[in-house]
Design a protein around this motif. Structure first.
Motif, PDB file in Angstrom:
ATOM      1  N   ALA A  12      -8.977 -16.788   7.483  1.00 41.29           N
ATOM      2  CA  ALA A  12     -10.029 -16.476   8.453  1.00 41.29           C
ATOM      3  C   ALA A  12     -11.427 -16.589   7.851  1.00 41.29           C
ATOM      4  CB  ALA A  12      -9.807 -15.076   9.025  1.00 41.29           C
ATOM      5  N   GLY A  13     -11.505 -16.992   6.574  1.00 42.69           N
ATOM      6  CA  GLY A  13     -12.815 -17.214   5.957  1.00 42.69           C
ATOM      7  C   GLY A  13     -13.380 -16.039   5.186  1.00 42.69           C
ATOM      8  N   TRP A  14     -12.560 -15.040   4.901  1.00 40.03           N
ATOM      9  CA  TRP A  14     -12.993 -13.854   4.180  1.00 40.03           C
ATOM     10  C   TRP A  14     -12.526 -13.938   2.734  1.00 40.03           C
ATOM     11  CZ3 TRP A  14     -15.839  -9.985   6.538  1.00 40.03           C
ATOM     12  CH2 TRP A  14     -15.931 -10.046   7.928  1.00 40.03           C
ATOM     13  N   THR A  15     -13.235 -13.248   1.844  1.00 40.95           N
ATOM     14  CA  THR A  15     -12.824 -13.131   0.453  1.00 40.95           C
ATOM     15  C   THR A  15     -12.357 -11.697   0.232  1.00 40.95           C
ATOM     16  OG1 THR A  15     -14.473 -14.764  -0.193  1.00 40.95           O
ATOM     17  CG2 THR A  15     -13.557 -13.389  -1.948  1.00 40.95           C
ATOM     18  N   PRO A  16     -11.049 -11.495   0.047  1.00 38.48           N
ATOM     19  CA  PRO A  16     -10.540 -10.127  -0.135  1.00 38.48           C
ATOM     20  C   PRO A  16     -10.820  -9.598  -1.536  1.00 38.48           C
ATOM     21  CG  PRO A  16      -8.735 -11.696  -0.186  1.00 38.48           C
ATOM     22  CD  PRO A  16      -9.984 -12.481   0.096  1.00 38.48           C
ATOM     23  N   GLU A  17     -10.875  -8.282  -1.640  1.00 38.87           N
ATOM     24  CA  GLU A  17     -11.089  -7.601  -2.921  1.00 38.87           C
ATOM     25  C   GLU A  17     -10.027  -6.523  -3.065  1.00 38.87           C
ATOM     26  OE1 GLU A  17     -12.801  -6.469  -6.522  1.00 38.87           O
ATOM     27  OE2 GLU A  17     -13.365  -8.190  -5.301  1.00 38.87           O
ATOM     28  N   GLY A  18      -9.289  -6.541  -4.163  1.00 35.36           N
ATOM     29  CA  GLY A  18      -8.285  -5.509  -4.410  1.00 35.36           C
ATOM     30  C   GLY A  18      -7.013  -5.745  -3.610  1.00 35.36           C
ATOM     31  N   GLU A  19      -6.178  -4.714  -3.603  1.00 36.46           N
ATOM     32  CA  GLU A  19      -4.869  -4.781  -2.943  1.00 36.46           C
ATOM     33  C   GLU A  19      -4.952  -4.270  -1.506  1.00 36.46           C
ATOM     34  OE1 GLU A  19      -1.964  -6.028  -4.271  1.00 36.46           O
ATOM     35  OE2 GLU A  19      -3.325  -6.680  -5.850  1.00 36.46           O
ATOM     36  N   PRO A  20      -4.153  -4.853  -0.597  1.00 39.60           N
ATOM     37  CA  PRO A  20      -4.094  -4.326   0.778  1.00 39.60           C
ATOM     38  C   PRO A  20      -3.530  -2.907   0.779  1.00 39.60           C
ATOM     39  CG  PRO A  20      -3.031  -6.477   0.625  1.00 39.60           C
ATOM     40  CD  PRO A  20      -3.318  -6.024  -0.775  1.00 39.60           C
ATOM     41  N   ARG A  21      -4.038  -2.083   1.661  1.00 38.19           N
ATOM     42  CA  ARG A  21      -3.532  -0.718   1.828  1.00 38.19           C
ATOM     43  C   ARG A  21      -2.609  -0.699   3.037  1.00 38.19           C
ATOM     44  NH1 ARG A  21      -8.991   2.931   0.818  1.00 38.19           N
ATOM     45  NH2 ARG A  21      -9.360   2.176  -1.311  1.00 38.19           N
ATOM     46  N   ARG A  22      -1.356  -0.338   2.808  1.00 37.87           N
ATOM     47  CA  ARG A  22      -0.350  -0.327   3.875  1.00 37.87           C
ATOM     48  C   ARG A  22      -0.537   0.905   4.759  1.00 37.87           C
ATOM     49  NH1 ARG A  22       5.319  -1.689   5.021  1.00 37.87           N
ATOM     50  NH2 ARG A  22       5.529  -0.766   7.066  1.00 37.87           N
ATOM     51  N   LYS A  23      -0.575   0.686   6.045  1.00 36.17           N
ATOM     52  CA  LYS A  23      -0.588   1.734   7.054  1.00 36.17           C
ATOM     53  C   LYS A  23       0.663   1.532   7.917  1.00 36.17           C
ATOM     54  CE  LYS A  23      -4.449   3.344   5.633  1.00 36.17           C
ATOM     55  NZ  LYS A  23      -4.497   4.582   4.933  1.00 36.17           N
ATOM     56  N   PRO A  24       1.013   2.470   8.802  1.00 32.38           N
ATOM     57  CA  PRO A  24       2.240   2.305   9.576  1.00 32.38           C
ATOM     58  C   PRO A  24       2.307   1.025  10.410  1.00 32.38           C
ATOM     59  CG  PRO A  24       1.502   4.554   9.721  1.00 32.38           C
ATOM     60  CD  PRO A  24       0.411   3.792   9.014  1.00 32.38           C
ATOM     61  N   LYS A  25       1.167   0.561  10.936  1.00 34.52           N
ATOM     62  CA  LYS A  25       1.203  -0.591  11.831  1.00 34.52           C
ATOM     63  C   LYS A  25       0.350  -1.761  11.360  1.00 34.52           C
ATOM     64  CE  LYS A  25       2.029   2.325  15.818  1.00 34.52           C
ATOM     65  NZ  LYS A  25       1.569   2.745  17.137  1.00 34.52           N
ATOM     66  N   HIS A  26      -0.312  -1.625  10.233  1.00 37.30           N
ATOM     67  CA  HIS A  26      -1.189  -2.691   9.766  1.00 37.30           C
ATOM     68  C   HIS A  26      -1.520  -2.505   8.286  1.00 37.30           C
ATOM     69  CE1 HIS A  26      -4.016   0.572  10.778  1.00 37.30           C
ATOM     70  NE2 HIS A  26      -4.780   0.070   9.829  1.00 37.30           N
ATOM     71  N   PHE A  27      -2.249  -3.473   7.746  1.00 36.50           N
ATOM     72  CA  PHE A  27      -2.839  -3.356   6.417  1.00 36.50           C
ATOM     73  C   PHE A  27      -4.338  -3.219   6.575  1.00 36.50           C
ATOM     74  CE2 PHE A  27       1.009  -5.782   5.247  1.00 36.50           C
ATOM     75  CZ  PHE A  27       1.452  -5.022   4.183  1.00 36.50           C
ATOM     76  N   GLU A  28      -4.956  -2.462   5.663  1.00 30.25           N
ATOM     77  CA  GLU A  28      -6.412  -2.413   5.583  1.00 30.25           C
ATOM     78  C   GLU A  28      -6.804  -3.149   4.313  1.00 30.25           C
ATOM     79  OE1 GLU A  28      -6.989   1.835   7.899  1.00 30.25           O
ATOM     80  OE2 GLU A  28      -7.446   1.733   5.768  1.00 30.25           O
ATOM     81  N   ILE A  29      -7.775  -4.045   4.457  1.00 27.35           N
ATOM     82  CA  ILE A  29      -8.187  -4.884   3.338  1.00 27.35           C
ATOM     83  C   ILE A  29      -9.699  -4.887   3.256  1.00 27.35           C
ATOM     84  CG2 ILE A  29      -8.179  -7.239   2.414  1.00 27.35           C
ATOM     85  CD1 ILE A  29      -5.505  -7.656   3.881  1.00 27.35           C
ATOM     86  N   LEU A  30     -10.220  -4.681   2.042  1.00 28.57           N
ATOM     87  CA  LEU A  30     -11.650  -4.772   1.787  1.00 28.57           C
ATOM     88  C   LEU A  30     -11.969  -6.243   1.562  1.00 28.57           C
ATOM     89  CD1 LEU A  30     -14.343  -3.299   1.240  1.00 28.57           C
ATOM     90  CD2 LEU A  30     -13.685  -3.238  -1.171  1.00 28.57           C
TER      91      LEU A  30
END
Length: 158
Positions: free
Chosen positions: A106-124
């Motif tokens: 999608a054109g983003w540069t992620p930083e660090g590891e994804p954080r798992r939530k019950p229905k999704h991931f949160e990514i910086l």
């Protein structure tokens, strides 16, 4: 969806509300639900003595079997809830690498590891040197929410 305990009760129907009813059993009042098809197969009436089995939910008992003297027992199959594409239960596997790939695509540069939530991931992540953003990525790999990265939640790089 959480697993619910199975319960069996015998008692008297006190009040009927379409396909829901109250059952007086063991000195307690229980709210029970047959569903519209169950109520069509087993007509409810106040004062009827019944025996039922069902799943105890927080607000009611989802009846799976109901019977009364002189009537045939009726089994009731309740439909499972429909979930949107990408819905995964909390105990099912989800792919953090796939979420990172979706963010990058999608054109983003992620930083660090994804954080798992019950229905999704949160990514910086950030795009083109803009401000750091918290992205929510569902388990199907769709970025569906963006919000500014909260400094108290994320260790935002300089």
């Amino acid at each position: 969806m959480p697993h619910h305990d199975t319960i069996a009760l015998s008692g008297v129907i006190q009040h009927v509300f379409a396909h829901r009813f109250t059952l007086e059993a063991d000195g307690h009042t229980h709210l029970a639900d047959l569903g519209p098809k169950g109520a069509a197969a087993f007509p409810l009436e106040a004062g009827l003595s019944v025996t039922l089995e069902g799943e105890r939910r927080p607000s009611e008992i989802k009846v799976t079997l109901i019977e009364a003297g002189g009537r045939e027992p009726v089994r009731i199959a309740h439909k499972k809830p429909h979930h949107a594409p990408g819905h995964v239960h909390a105990d099912e596997p989800a792919d953090p690498a796939g979420a990172l790939a979706a963010v990058t695509k999608a054109g983003w540069t992620p930083e660090g590891e994804p954080r798992r939530k019950p229905k999704h991931f949160e990514i910086l992540a950030r795009r083109d040197g803009d401000a750091w953003t918290e992205l929510h990525v569902d388990f199907a790999g769709s970025v569906y929410k963006r919000k500014p990265a909260a400094p108290d939640k994320w260790a935002v790089p300089a």
